[in-house]
Design a protein around this motif. Sequence first.
Motif, PDB file in Angstrom:
ATOM      1  N   GLU A 137      55.919  36.436 148.599  1.00 38.02           N
ATOM      2  CA  GLU A 137      55.081  37.185 147.663  1.00 38.02           C
ATOM      3  C   GLU A 137      53.658  36.647 147.670  1.00 38.02           C
ATOM      4  O   GLU A 137      53.435  35.466 147.429  1.00 38.02           O
ATOM      5  CB  GLU A 137      55.672  37.029 146.260  1.00 38.02           C
ATOM      6  CG  GLU A 137      55.184  38.030 145.259  1.00 38.02           C
ATOM      7  CD  GLU A 137      55.734  39.416 145.523  1.00 38.02           C
ATOM      8  OE1 GLU A 137      54.925  40.318 145.723  1.00 38.02           O
ATOM      9  OE2 GLU A 137      56.966  39.573 145.551  1.00 38.02           O
ATOM     10  N   PRO A 138      52.665  37.478 147.966  1.00 38.13           N
ATOM     11  CA  PRO A 138      51.300  36.971 147.946  1.00 38.13           C
ATOM     12  C   PRO A 138      50.831  36.741 146.506  1.00 38.13           C
ATOM     13  O   PRO A 138      51.383  37.312 145.574  1.00 38.13           O
ATOM     14  CB  PRO A 138      50.492  38.088 148.601  1.00 38.13           C
ATOM     15  CG  PRO A 138      51.341  39.291 148.540  1.00 38.13           C
ATOM     16  CD  PRO A 138      52.746  38.894 148.286  1.00 38.13           C
ATOM     17  N   GLU A 139      49.823  35.922 146.361  1.00 34.55           N
ATOM     18  CA  GLU A 139      49.294  35.692 145.015  1.00 34.55           C
ATOM     19  C   GLU A 139      48.519  36.906 144.550  1.00 34.55           C
ATOM     20  O   GLU A 139      47.885  37.597 145.340  1.00 34.55           O
ATOM     21  CB  GLU A 139      48.377  34.465 145.030  1.00 34.55           C
ATOM     22  CG  GLU A 139      49.133  33.174 144.907  1.00 34.55           C
ATOM     23  CD  GLU A 139      48.196  31.993 145.047  1.00 34.55           C
ATOM     24  OE1 GLU A 139      47.088  32.056 144.495  1.00 34.55           O
ATOM     25  OE2 GLU A 139      48.583  31.032 145.721  1.00 34.55           O
ATOM     26  N   LYS A 140      48.533  37.142 143.255  1.00 33.02           N
ATOM     27  CA  LYS A 140      47.788  38.276 142.707  1.00 33.02           C
ATOM     28  C   LYS A 140      46.296  37.986 142.766  1.00 33.02           C
ATOM     29  O   LYS A 140      45.825  36.979 142.270  1.00 33.02           O
ATOM     30  CB  LYS A 140      48.198  38.518 141.257  1.00 33.02           C
ATOM     31  CG  LYS A 140      49.499  39.263 141.129  1.00 33.02           C
ATOM     32  CD  LYS A 140      49.765  39.698 139.715  1.00 33.02           C
ATOM     33  CE  LYS A 140      51.244  40.025 139.592  1.00 33.02           C
ATOM     34  NZ  LYS A 140      51.572  40.623 138.310  1.00 33.02           N
ATOM     35  N   THR A 141      45.598  38.872 143.399  1.00 32.88           N
ATOM     36  CA  THR A 141      44.145  38.742 143.448  1.00 32.88           C
ATOM     37  C   THR A 141      43.554  40.113 143.203  1.00 32.88           C
ATOM     38  O   THR A 141      44.276  41.064 142.915  1.00 32.88           O
ATOM     39  CB  THR A 141      43.682  38.263 144.832  1.00 32.88           C
ATOM     40  OG1 THR A 141      44.090  39.238 145.790  1.00 32.88           O
ATOM     41  CG2 THR A 141      44.262  36.915 145.183  1.00 32.88           C
ATOM     42  N   ASP A 142      42.270  40.251 143.373  1.00 28.66           N
ATOM     43  CA  ASP A 142      41.625  41.555 143.234  1.00 28.66           C
ATOM     44  C   ASP A 142      42.054  42.494 144.341  1.00 28.66           C
ATOM     45  O   ASP A 142      41.872  43.696 144.260  1.00 28.66           O
ATOM     46  CB  ASP A 142      40.098  41.391 143.262  1.00 28.66           C
ATOM     47  CG  ASP A 142      39.618  40.698 142.002  1.00 28.66           C
ATOM     48  OD1 ASP A 142      40.407  40.620 141.048  1.00 28.66           O
ATOM     49  OD2 ASP A 142      38.464  40.228 142.000  1.00 28.66           O
ATOM     50  N   SER A 177      60.739  44.489 141.667  1.00 30.87           N
ATOM     51  CA  SER A 177      59.407  43.947 141.394  1.00 30.87           C
ATOM     52  C   SER A 177      58.766  43.514 142.698  1.00 30.87           C
ATOM     53  O   SER A 177      59.427  42.909 143.535  1.00 30.87           O
ATOM     54  CB  SER A 177      59.495  42.726 140.474  1.00 30.87           C
ATOM     55  OG  SER A 177      60.215  43.040 139.309  1.00 30.87           O
ATOM     56  N   PHE A 178      57.512  43.834 142.882  1.00 30.97           N
ATOM     57  CA  PHE A 178      56.742  43.294 143.999  1.00 30.97           C
ATOM     58  C   PHE A 178      55.273  43.648 143.825  1.00 30.97           C
ATOM     59  O   PHE A 178      54.931  44.500 143.009  1.00 30.97           O
ATOM     60  CB  PHE A 178      57.268  43.798 145.353  1.00 30.97           C
ATOM     61  CG  PHE A 178      57.139  45.275 145.576  1.00 30.97           C
ATOM     62  CD1 PHE A 178      55.987  45.811 146.147  1.00 30.97           C
ATOM     63  CD2 PHE A 178      58.170  46.142 145.210  1.00 30.97           C
ATOM     64  CE1 PHE A 178      55.877  47.175 146.352  1.00 30.97           C
ATOM     65  CE2 PHE A 178      58.054  47.505 145.405  1.00 30.97           C
ATOM     66  CZ  PHE A 178      56.905  48.026 145.987  1.00 30.97           C
ATOM     67  N   ASP A 179      54.427  42.964 144.568  1.00 29.37           N
ATOM     68  CA  ASP A 179      53.006  43.280 144.582  1.00 29.37           C
ATOM     69  C   ASP A 179      52.608  43.672 145.989  1.00 29.37           C
ATOM     70  O   ASP A 179      53.265  43.282 146.953  1.00 29.37           O
ATOM     71  CB  ASP A 179      52.170  42.072 144.153  1.00 29.37           C
ATOM     72  CG  ASP A 179      52.338  41.798 142.674  1.00 29.37           C
ATOM     73  OD1 ASP A 179      52.306  42.771 141.898  1.00 29.37           O
ATOM     74  OD2 ASP A 179      52.529  40.626 142.304  1.00 29.37           O
ATOM     75  N   LEU A 180      51.534  44.428 146.080  1.00 32.20           N
ATOM     76  CA  LEU A 180      51.089  44.884 147.390  1.00 32.20           C
ATOM     77  C   LEU A 180      49.572  44.708 147.489  1.00 32.20           C
ATOM     78  O   LEU A 180      48.848  45.033 146.553  1.00 32.20           O
ATOM     79  CB  LEU A 180      51.453  46.356 147.553  1.00 32.20           C
ATOM     80  CG  LEU A 180      51.497  46.884 148.980  1.00 32.20           C
ATOM     81  CD1 LEU A 180      52.725  46.347 149.689  1.00 32.20           C
ATOM     82  CD2 LEU A 180      51.522  48.398 148.973  1.00 32.20           C
ATOM     83  N   MET A 181      49.141  44.160 148.634  1.00 29.34           N
ATOM     84  CA  MET A 181      47.709  43.906 148.855  1.00 29.34           C
ATOM     85  C   MET A 181      47.116  44.994 149.751  1.00 29.34           C
ATOM     86  O   MET A 181      47.831  45.650 150.501  1.00 29.34           O
ATOM     87  CB  MET A 181      47.516  42.573 149.577  1.00 29.34           C
ATOM     88  CG  MET A 181      48.112  41.392 148.892  1.00 29.34           C
ATOM     89  SD  MET A 181      47.210  41.084 147.385  1.00 29.34           S
ATOM     90  CE  MET A 181      48.557  40.878 146.284  1.00 29.34           C
TER      91      MET A 181
END
Lengths: 226, 230, 236
Positions: free
Chosen positions: C9-14, C37-41
């Motif tokens: 999981e990458p870190e949350k950034t802008d 749950s997941f985040d996407l860059m």
Amino acid sequence: MYNLFGAAFRIAAKDIAIELRTRTAFMSALVFAILVLAILYFARDPTSVGAADIAPGALWVTFTFAAMIGLNRAFLLEKENAAIDGLILTDVSKSAIFIGKVLGNLAFVFVVEFVSLPLFVLFYNLDITAQIPGLILVIVLATVAFVSVGTLLSSMVVRTRFAELMLPLLLLPFLVPPIVSAVQVTSRLLAGRPLSEVTGWLNLLGGFDVAFVTLSILLFEATLAE
Amino acid sequence: MSSSTGIARAGQVFTILGLVAMGAVFVRAFAFTPTEATQGLAQKIFYIHAPAAIVALMAFSITGIASIFYLWLKETRLDLFAAASAEVGVAFSVIMLTTGPIWGKPIWGTWWSWDARLTSTLFIFLLFIGYLVMRGALTDPVIRGQYSSVLGILGMLLVPFIHLTVYLFRTLHPEPVIIKPGAPGMPTVMLITFAMAVGAYLILYLGFVAQRYALAMAQETRLEEAGDAA
Amino acid sequence: MISPGNNAEPEKTDDCVLSVSGVTRTIAYHKILKGVSFDLMRGDALAVVGPNGAGKTTLLRVLTGLSRATTGKVDLRGSQGFVGHSSMLYDALSAEENLKFFSHLHGVAGNGVVANVLEMVGLEDRKHDRVATFSRGMTQRMSIARALLSDPELLYLDEPLSGLDDRSSTAVIGILRSLRSRGHAIVFVTHNFSAVAALATRVGYLVGGKMVLIEKVEERSAEQISERYREVVEHV
């Protein structure tokens, strides 16, 4: 946010363009209307009931049944390749989608009505030249009534099993006020009576239009949710 | 599960109370209420017919109101309640639509008359049959709730329009004045019997709706549990 | 070997375009999604793989907002496009008419946007033909063109290569790779491990309605991915 009526007109124009290209629904509705008008002419005892007596009822039964063909198809078109999802994913509001579908259906039903009206006059041997403005008024008022509710219900039933069976079952009760009113007004007009004699019916039609068009716009979003 | 059992129990109590009250109304109607002079014994059916009509219309209005709240709050129980009320409304409509003609035959000389109230009830009855049929064709509780609510709200608005339509139709086609079941000048003793009948029907309505709602809740819970287990 | 936390999981950034937390979805009493749950860059391409009935299509419909999440949150920071299982096009209209119609509804009509997307998917020479006459591969490219009209920062695709022949598959993968290289984020559902190898930066394993693992996947061959898939899915 794209302009509401601009988007609605785009959607209606798209429906009309598709109908002009395929013409299947229009031809079916028109032939259906002619058949019903002709059959109803014979569905009486000619020695005791004149054709003019049943003409208003015949006209409105024909119009509503023919309209049902268009309404059934209205959301099938959107369901076919899940195009309705494409519409929802654009920036336009749900109200714009609904108003667009209503306008498209109105155009369809109006064309069927105004093409079959001369045939009606011909078949039932009527003279309506003096009554044309009044007739147009009542046709517009009643058609808006059943197309608005019909479009809303069509959006629901298209997602159920037996959609073609469900639409008439659910829609017909809502047709009682507009159709009874329209028949009453039409028969007074065909008898050569002035519109002032039927203000009660016209008010009822107008009130129905305002109430049900507003409510249909408000409720449309609930027919799309999943 | 426990809450629906409690509601079912309460529904059974109300139903029994309602049935006892109905019995009492019948006894009072036949033994202690004078027979109406012009209509004779046939008028007695009024104590079944008119309250059924009132409670059926009320039931459908409650369905409409619960539907509005459902669309607002998205709470499945509101939809189940709306449907329970609609189903009981349909049952009471059947009573209204069958007792009407039975009364009409001796009084009007015809089984069916396109009387405003009878006609309105007929169409609303048919609409809510459609409502129940459509519910049967939907399996997902969210979609079922949304579609039912749309129909319930539309139906509530349709009632006054149908009534107005039949009323206008009648005034434009004057027919011999018909005797209405329950003229305004009803003697007090009849009015009291009538009021008691309405009360008995209201208790029955509560009993039926509570039981139907509890059943739907139990069914919902069972389906959810089955879904969880899968 | 399979850790419960998503260590890739990458870190949350802008740079985050999509943040999905605890999404569940129940259809007709069946729990299709059980907490995803997941985040996407930006520039990320997430391939969602899993057995049939794992909830992949449902996940995409919830992410796009076409279906409501029963619980949980989908936080989209940017615009989205969706290439679904169906084309979302009107068969009776031509390619150009379809795209013009949707470009108006997206509020992006004019400025050659329709010509641009047609060129991107290589269908300029067929723009006057009805969509009904298109092959499966062409319809799929049209569907991508439709989804690209609003120049979305995030593109969702449901089985983008299903039913396509090799040539069409290569064309579609080429289109998607060029999008990725221009910084568009992509989420796609697939059964096709060569597509994963050719396109994905990360792969998410959706099994029984749960995203059991998300890991980086670059520089792996289709065979390696397929082997890894069996490992992960059988482990669950």
